[in-house]
Design an enzyme around this catalytic site. Structure first.
Site, PDB file in Angstrom:
ATOM      1  N   GLY A 240       0.764  -1.244   0.000  1.00  0.00           N
ATOM      2  CA  GLY A 240       0.000   0.000   0.000  1.00  0.00           C
ATOM      3  C   GLY A 240       0.789   1.285   0.000  1.00  0.00           C
ATOM      4  N   GLU A 277       4.331  -6.549   1.678  1.00  0.00           N
ATOM      5  CA  GLU A 277       3.668  -6.956   0.425  1.00  0.00           C
ATOM      6  C   GLU A 277       3.530  -5.774  -0.528  1.00  0.00           C
ATOM      7  OE1 GLU A 277      -0.244  -8.336   1.515  1.00  0.00           O
ATOM      8  OE2 GLU A 277       0.484 -10.220   2.338  1.00  0.00           O
ATOM      9  N   PRO A 278       4.629  -5.158  -0.927  1.00  0.00           N
ATOM     10  CA  PRO A 278       4.499  -3.979  -1.780  1.00  0.00           C
ATOM     11  C   PRO A 278       4.139  -4.349  -3.221  1.00  0.00           C
ATOM     12  CG  PRO A 278       6.819  -4.490  -1.436  1.00  0.00           C
ATOM     13  CD  PRO A 278       6.038  -5.475  -0.602  1.00  0.00           C
ATOM     14  N   GLY A 279       3.266  -3.568  -3.811  1.00  0.00           N
ATOM     15  CA  GLY A 279       2.952  -3.717  -5.230  1.00  0.00           C
ATOM     16  C   GLY A 279       3.347  -2.445  -5.959  1.00  0.00           C
ATOM     17  N   ARG A 280       2.483  -1.453  -5.866  1.00  0.00           N
ATOM     18  CA  ARG A 280       2.675  -0.187  -6.572  1.00  0.00           C
ATOM     19  C   ARG A 280       4.061   0.439  -6.360  1.00  0.00           C
ATOM     20  NH1 ARG A 280      -1.700   3.124  -7.710  1.00  0.00           N
ATOM     21  NH2 ARG A 280      -2.843   1.984  -6.120  1.00  0.00           N
ATOM     22  N   ARG A 316      -6.919   3.499 -15.038  1.00  0.00           N
ATOM     23  CA  ARG A 316      -6.924   4.216 -13.753  1.00  0.00           C
ATOM     24  C   ARG A 316      -7.604   5.585 -13.810  1.00  0.00           C
ATOM     25  NH1 ARG A 316      -2.883   5.694 -11.340  1.00  0.00           N
ATOM     26  NH2 ARG A 316      -3.599   5.212  -9.263  1.00  0.00           N
ATOM     27  N   TYR A 320     -10.615   5.640 -11.281  1.00  0.00           N
ATOM     28  CA  TYR A 320     -10.417   6.327  -9.998  1.00  0.00           C
ATOM     29  C   TYR A 320     -10.190   7.833 -10.173  1.00  0.00           C
ATOM     30  CZ  TYR A 320      -8.384   1.625  -8.983  1.00  0.00           C
ATOM     31  OH  TYR A 320      -8.105   0.300  -8.880  1.00  0.00           O
ATOM     32  N   CYS A 348     -15.364   4.570 -27.350  1.00  0.00           N
ATOM     33  CA  CYS A 348     -16.652   5.262 -27.361  1.00  0.00           C
ATOM     34  C   CYS A 348     -17.250   5.360 -25.965  1.00  0.00           C
ATOM     35  CB  CYS A 348     -17.595   4.547 -28.318  1.00  0.00           C
ATOM     36  SG  CYS A 348     -16.932   4.565 -29.981  1.00  0.00           S
ATOM     37  N   GLU A 349     -16.639   6.163 -25.122  1.00  0.00           N
ATOM     38  CA  GLU A 349     -17.104   6.444 -23.764  1.00  0.00           C
ATOM     39  C   GLU A 349     -16.595   7.829 -23.401  1.00  0.00           C
ATOM     40  OE1 GLU A 349     -18.767   4.433 -21.593  1.00  0.00           O
ATOM     41  OE2 GLU A 349     -18.581   2.514 -22.640  1.00  0.00           O
TER      42      GLU A 349
END
Ligand code: PLP
Length: 422
Positions: A240, A277-280, A316, A320, A348-349
């Site tokens: 996190g 537990e690092p991800g980002r 992303r 978010y 197309c959004e």
């Protein structure tokens, strides 16, 4: 910009390679990763862990390209996985399944069996029904499963509501008031071995204090359990840690990890192993998404810069409202006027945007780099609008490695079938 993404004579480069060269060779949109940046991010954690009882479990859902996993496996990392598919990736990348922790709220019996067959380090379990299922599966295959309970410490990580996971209202973890009875239930199951405790309070966290708050609650639980005879050998503090996308100032990785290790030691738990537990924070700033400007579309209310990457490539911003810096790849050209643009894709959004209100001096055909795209980028991409997913490239010094081919349209409907008859 990190030392691995920099300008040479004004033009954006990754390590020793100009991004323009990668676009010329592989086309766009393309994700480009820096092996040096991945390595440096890992070493920042490893430096804090040196001489301590600590492990780094790369949360591979952030970027599970095999070459990325290979880099971390070679550095000695373990992995945090959330599916059986991710376990197969670890093995395919040459990682050690015995260094894997298996997280996630909804593990199937088949996934549990696969993980037991590969002797994973630990299952992070989130509920009593999951304990029961794991106990049954382990009994059936004649093994004892090592388990840790993911507890929900009910602390506010002060991050985006969609990526906050440690509050009462979130689906994750065992509710704090249920933690002790759940441990007792786990300890009573014959095919489980209770070894640890786990929490993960959210993502893109830029302060240390929520971690310390959660850690103190976790250590309180460890002490209470020990008085009951349930002795835990490891404490998993989750992942996190945030990164800089715009002007965020997350704590420096080594200092952050040391602070947590120090707190564990100060409270008399230095004999237990600590898992990160690092991800980002391992991959986010080690990648960019390279894209080409297709058209400029001036308007009364807004100007649009239409590029060949879209929300299907990088979700992303749409998901978010996440911010990514967007940089022209070439050096500034004389005579090109800057304007304020929304940078949007061809999907197309109306939600298909990569950046809003960006000042850019660009022309059609120019390359742009969407920065800090190494985490939750390619892995969240889709084939919406029947768009093949982007290529992925890893730069290592002067070397350029294609680590995932661009998907071809024929691949996209290869598994589909027409109805019988004409
Ligand atoms: C996603 C996740 C992580 C990694 O989170 P980051 O914010 O990317 O560091 C770690 N642990 C668990 C259980 C996760 O679900």
């Amino acid at each position: 910009m990190t030392p691995f993404f920099h300008r040479r004579d004004g033009a954006l480069a990754v390590e020793q390679v100009a991004l323009a060269r990668i676009a010329a060779e592989f086309g766009t949109p393309t994700y480009v990763y820096s092996r040096g940046a991945l390595t440096a991010a890992y070493r920042a954690y490893a430096a804090a862990c040196e001489g301590r009882r600590a492990r780094i479990q790369y949360a591979m859902k952030a970027n599970s390209n095999l070459a990325v996993l290979q880099v971390f496996a070679q550095l000695g990392a373990g992995f945090d996985i959330v599916s059986g598919g991710e376990l197969k990736r670890v093995i395919a990348a040459g990682g050690d399944p015995r260094k894997v922790v298996f997280s996630g709220v909804g593990k199937s019996a088949a996934e549990m069996e696969l993980a037991l067959a590969h002797d994973v380090l630990c299952f992070n379990v989130e509920s009593i029904p999951e304990l029961d299922r794991l106990n049954a599966v382990a009994g059936r295959v004649g093994k004892r499963a090592r388990v840790s309970l993911r507890i929900n410490p009910d602390v506010d990580a002060r991050t985006h509501p969609y990526i906050s996971t440690g509050l009462k209202a979130n689906k994750f973890g065992v509710a704090f008031e249920d933690v002790l009875p759940t441990y007792r239930a786990a300890a009573a199951l014959p095919h489980l071995e209770v070894v640890g405790i786990d929490c993960h309070i959210g993502s893109q966290i830029t302060e240390v204090s929520p971690y310390l708050e959660a850690l103190d609650k976790v250590l309180d639980v460890v002490e209470t359990l020990e008085r009951e005879g349930i002795v835990l050998s490891h404490i998993d503090v989750g992942g996190g840690l945030g990164i800089t996308y715009a002007d965020e100032t997350p704590p420096d990785t080594t200092g952050f990890a040391r602070t947590l290790l120090d707190r564990v030691a100060e409270r008399g738990h230095g004999h237990r192993e600590v898992l990160f537990e690092p991800g980002r924070s391992l991959v986010g700033n080690a990648g960019v998404l390279l894209t080409t400007v297709e058209f400029l579309k001036p308007g009364a209310a807004k100007n649009f810069c239409i590029v060949d990457a879209a929300m299907n490539d990088l979700a992303r911003p749409a998901m978010y409202e996440a911010y990514h810096r967007i940089e022209p790849v070439a050096a500034a050209k004389a005579g090109v006027q800057a304007s304020i643009y929304d940078v949007v894709g061809p999907v197309c959004e109306s939600g298909d945007w990569l950046g809003r209100d960006r000042e850019l001096a660009v022309q059609p055909g120019d390359l742009l780099a969407v920065m800090s795209a190494g985490a939750y980028g390619f892995v969240m991409s889709s084939n919406y609008n029947t768009r093949g997913r982007a290529a992925e490239v890893m730069v290592d010094g002067e070397a350029i490695h294609l680590v995932r081919e661009r998907e071809r349209v024929e691949d996209l409907f290869r598994n589909e079938r027409l109805l019988p008859g004409a």
